[in-house]
Scaffold this motif. Structure first.
Motif, PDB file in Angstrom:
ATOM      1  N   LEU A  20       1.041  -1.018   0.134  1.00  0.00           N
ATOM      2  CA  LEU A  20      -0.116  -0.054  -0.011  1.00  0.00           C
ATOM      3  C   LEU A  20       0.903   1.264   0.150  1.00  0.00           C
ATOM      4  N   CYS A  21       1.704   1.137   0.798  1.00  0.00           N
ATOM      5  CA  CYS A  21       2.851   2.385   0.824  1.00  0.00           C
ATOM      6  C   CYS A  21       3.455   2.705  -0.320  1.00  0.00           C
ATOM      7  N   TYR A  22       3.803   1.699  -1.310  1.00  0.00           N
ATOM      8  CA  TYR A  22       4.847   1.762  -2.439  1.00  0.00           C
ATOM      9  C   TYR A  22       3.733   2.118  -3.556  1.00  0.00           C
ATOM     10  N   ASN A  23       2.756   1.674  -3.411  1.00  0.00           N
ATOM     11  CA  ASN A  23       1.722   2.186  -4.613  1.00  0.00           C
ATOM     12  C   ASN A  23       1.209   3.630  -4.418  1.00  0.00           C
ATOM     13  N   ASN A  24       1.064   3.880  -3.063  1.00  0.00           N
ATOM     14  CA  ASN A  24       0.445   5.490  -2.622  1.00  0.00           C
ATOM     15  C   ASN A  24       1.731   6.420  -3.102  1.00  0.00           C
ATOM     16  N   ASP A  25       3.070   6.081  -2.760  1.00  0.00           N
ATOM     17  CA  ASP A  25       4.098   6.734  -3.000  1.00  0.00           C
ATOM     18  C   ASP A  25       4.208   7.105  -4.514  1.00  0.00           C
ATOM     19  N   ILE A  26       4.094   6.057  -5.274  1.00  0.00           N
ATOM     20  CA  ILE A  26       4.300   6.169  -6.890  1.00  0.00           C
ATOM     21  C   ILE A  26       3.104   6.974  -7.300  1.00  0.00           C
ATOM     22  N   PHE A 115      -4.423  -0.246  14.059  1.00  0.00           N
ATOM     23  CA  PHE A 115      -4.436  -0.200  12.751  1.00  0.00           C
ATOM     24  C   PHE A 115      -6.084   0.456  12.064  1.00  0.00           C
ATOM     25  N   VAL A 116      -6.861   0.460  13.207  1.00  0.00           N
ATOM     26  CA  VAL A 116      -8.155   1.237  12.697  1.00  0.00           C
ATOM     27  C   VAL A 116      -7.963   2.495  12.776  1.00  0.00           C
ATOM     28  N   TRP A 121      -3.049   5.388   9.333  1.00  0.00           N
ATOM     29  CA  TRP A 121      -3.109   5.679   7.940  1.00  0.00           C
ATOM     30  C   TRP A 121      -2.460   6.881   7.304  1.00  0.00           C
ATOM     31  N   HIS A 122      -2.703   7.875   8.065  1.00  0.00           N
ATOM     32  CA  HIS A 122      -2.091   9.222   7.616  1.00  0.00           C
ATOM     33  C   HIS A 122      -0.387   8.922   7.890  1.00  0.00           C
ATOM     34  N   ALA A 123       0.045   8.041   8.632  1.00  0.00           N
ATOM     35  CA  ALA A 123       1.349   7.880   8.577  1.00  0.00           C
ATOM     36  C   ALA A 123       1.834   6.942   7.409  1.00  0.00           C
ATOM     37  N   LEU A 124       0.927   6.154   7.009  1.00  0.00           N
ATOM     38  CA  LEU A 124       1.391   5.404   5.725  1.00  0.00           C
ATOM     39  C   LEU A 124       1.484   6.261   4.484  1.00  0.00           C
ATOM     40  N   GLN A 125       0.300   7.326   4.388  1.00  0.00           N
ATOM     41  CA  GLN A 125       0.332   8.010   3.362  1.00  0.00           C
ATOM     42  C   GLN A 125       1.388   8.939   3.108  1.00  0.00           C
ATOM     43  N   SER A 257     -12.506   5.474  16.136  1.00  0.00           N
ATOM     44  CA  SER A 257     -13.955   6.315  15.276  1.00  0.00           C
ATOM     45  C   SER A 257     -13.726   7.655  15.485  1.00  0.00           C
ATOM     46  N   LEU A 258     -13.251   8.204  16.752  1.00  0.00           N
ATOM     47  CA  LEU A 258     -13.154   9.561  16.928  1.00  0.00           C
ATOM     48  C   LEU A 258     -11.938  10.238  15.820  1.00  0.00           C
ATOM     49  N   SER A 259     -10.924   9.477  15.845  1.00  0.00           N
ATOM     50  CA  SER A 259      -9.969   9.833  14.546  1.00  0.00           C
ATOM     51  C   SER A 259     -10.410  10.260  13.499  1.00  0.00           C
ATOM     52  N   TRP A 260     -11.275   9.111  12.981  1.00  0.00           N
ATOM     53  CA  TRP A 260     -11.750   9.519  11.632  1.00  0.00           C
ATOM     54  C   TRP A 260     -12.577  10.599  11.348  1.00  0.00           C
ATOM     55  N   LEU A 261     -13.480  10.711  12.698  1.00  0.00           N
ATOM     56  CA  LEU A 261     -14.462  11.874  12.615  1.00  0.00           C
ATOM     57  C   LEU A 261     -13.663  13.032  12.734  1.00  0.00           C
ATOM     58  N   SER A 262     -12.636  13.150  13.350  1.00  0.00           N
ATOM     59  CA  SER A 262     -11.658  14.386  13.609  1.00  0.00           C
ATOM     60  C   SER A 262     -11.025  14.706  12.127  1.00  0.00           C
ATOM     61  N   TYR A 263     -10.512  13.593  11.430  1.00  0.00           N
ATOM     62  CA  TYR A 263      -9.981  13.820  10.045  1.00  0.00           C
ATOM     63  C   TYR A 263     -11.066  14.503   9.050  1.00  0.00           C
ATOM     64  N   PHE A 264     -12.241  13.957   8.916  1.00  0.00           N
ATOM     65  CA  PHE A 264     -13.369  14.018   8.044  1.00  0.00           C
ATOM     66  C   PHE A 264     -13.881  15.641   8.555  1.00  0.00           C
ATOM     67  N   GLY A 265     -13.808  15.903   9.800  1.00  0.00           N
ATOM     68  CA  GLY A 265     -14.204  17.309  10.306  1.00  0.00           C
ATOM     69  C   GLY A 265     -13.155  18.230   9.813  1.00  0.00           C
ATOM     70  N   SER A 266     -12.039  18.102   9.876  1.00  0.00           N
ATOM     71  CA  SER A 266     -10.925  19.237   9.197  1.00  0.00           C
ATOM     72  C   SER A 266     -11.233  19.546   8.024  1.00  0.00           C
ATOM     73  N   PHE A 267     -12.023  18.573   6.961  1.00  0.00           N
ATOM     74  CA  PHE A 267     -12.344  19.209   5.753  1.00  0.00           C
ATOM     75  C   PHE A 267     -13.008  20.458   5.838  1.00  0.00           C
TER      76      PHE A 267
END
Length: 314
Positions: A20-26, A115-116, A121-125, A257-267
């Protein structure tokens, strides 16, 4: 959980994360993300040149020389210097993800819920070091590896250091000082001005509320939360270190769950991403610590004595 099961899970997680990280970086042309620059600096070292003044990635002289990475990170990445940036990113993140999966399963499968959360996932990106720091905190033999990010290592060292681990950290630092005795100073003068690396506790209006963690300082979770809140960092990926604190399935699922809500809230409030991270991740963790800790005042002398005894453990 059996050792063989933990190793199997770690291998599977590592392979998936690497792909996933390799494909995302490319796909997004990230150039290796956060490890791109230290890999270039490693190539400069191998060429017997100065990593803080010489570019090693094929740029023109004077370009891309904002080398703010500690030499500890550069040394750890030396084995990946011969790979392309995307390949190095995939291998690196696959390895630290496998290590993380192995580390978090020491008390059973509940730890895999790390991993949820969005911070992983932000670290992976962006190919960040946070998974390695969490692993170093859970596997004491790896504690010197936390020095790859010295500022983020401080809360981990302050709560987990013993005399033997201190010696191991000093040996690792001595290795980097043999390459360049002044690298901490030379790195600091290149660090960008404030703004990007503010401690969560200074971010208004919600940050100062994290001072309340100091009233739970008798709790290890309270101490760690307070120290991390006082540590300069970036959101959201550095908040992965907070996943050292949940203990139950409910706590892990709540934080995830709250971490994903925070991420979407930042949009909806692009300039307030850090505020969302504090409100959606730090403050809920603070609430959990307050719920579980009854001792507010405590005995300072006893607490200091307990820490001193742990430090001298072998």
């Amino acid at each position: 959980m059996r050792l063989s099961t933990r190793i199997t899970i770690a291998v599977i997680v590592g392979i998936i994360a690497a792909i996933l990280c390799y494909n995302n970086d490319i796909a997004y042309q990230r150039g290796g993300g956060d490890i791109g620059t230290p890999i270039c600096m490693g190539r400069v070292i191998l060429a017997n040149q100065d990593p803080y003044t010489t570019d090693g990635c094929g740029h023109s002289v004077g370009a891309n020389l904002n080398h703010t990475n500690p030499l500890t990170a550069v040394v750890l990445l030396l084995p990946l210097g011969g790979l392309s940036p995307s390949m190095a990113a995939g291998v690196f993140f696959g390895l630290i993800s496998a290590l993380l999966a192995y580390a978090v399963t020491h008390n059973g499968p509940v730890g895999l819920l790390i991993f949820v959360g969005f911070p992983y996932w932000h670290a992976l990106q962006t190919v960040q070091w946070a998974p390695l720091l969490v692993s170093a905190a859970l596997l004491p033999a790896l504690l010197p590896l936390a020095l790859a990010k010295p500022h983020l290592a401080l809360p981990i060292l302050a709560t987990r250091l013993t005399i033997r681990r201190l010696v191991a950290c000093l040996v690792f630092l001595a290795l980097t000082f043999m390459i360049d005795p002044l690298w901490p100073v030379r790195m600091v003068v290149r660090v960008p001005m404030a703004g990007e690396y503010l401690p969560p506790i200074l971010l208004l209006p919600v940050g100062p509320a994290l001072l309340l963690a100091g009233l739970r300082w008798r709790s290890e979770r309270g101490r760690f939360l307070l120290l991390l809140a006082c540590t300069p960092q970036r959101m959201f990926y550095d908040a992965l270190l907070l996943w050292l604190l949940p203990r139950t399935y409910r706590e892990y699922l709540l934080m995830g769950s709250l971490s994903w809500l925070s991420y979407f809230g930042s949009f909806f409030f692009p300039q307030g991403g850090s505020i969302w991270s504090i409100a959606g991740i730090y403050l809920p963790m603070l609430a959990l610590i307050w719920r579980d800790s009854a001792d507010i005042i405590g005995n300072p002398r006893r607490a200091l004595s307990d820490w001193w005894k742990r430090f001298w453990q072998t």
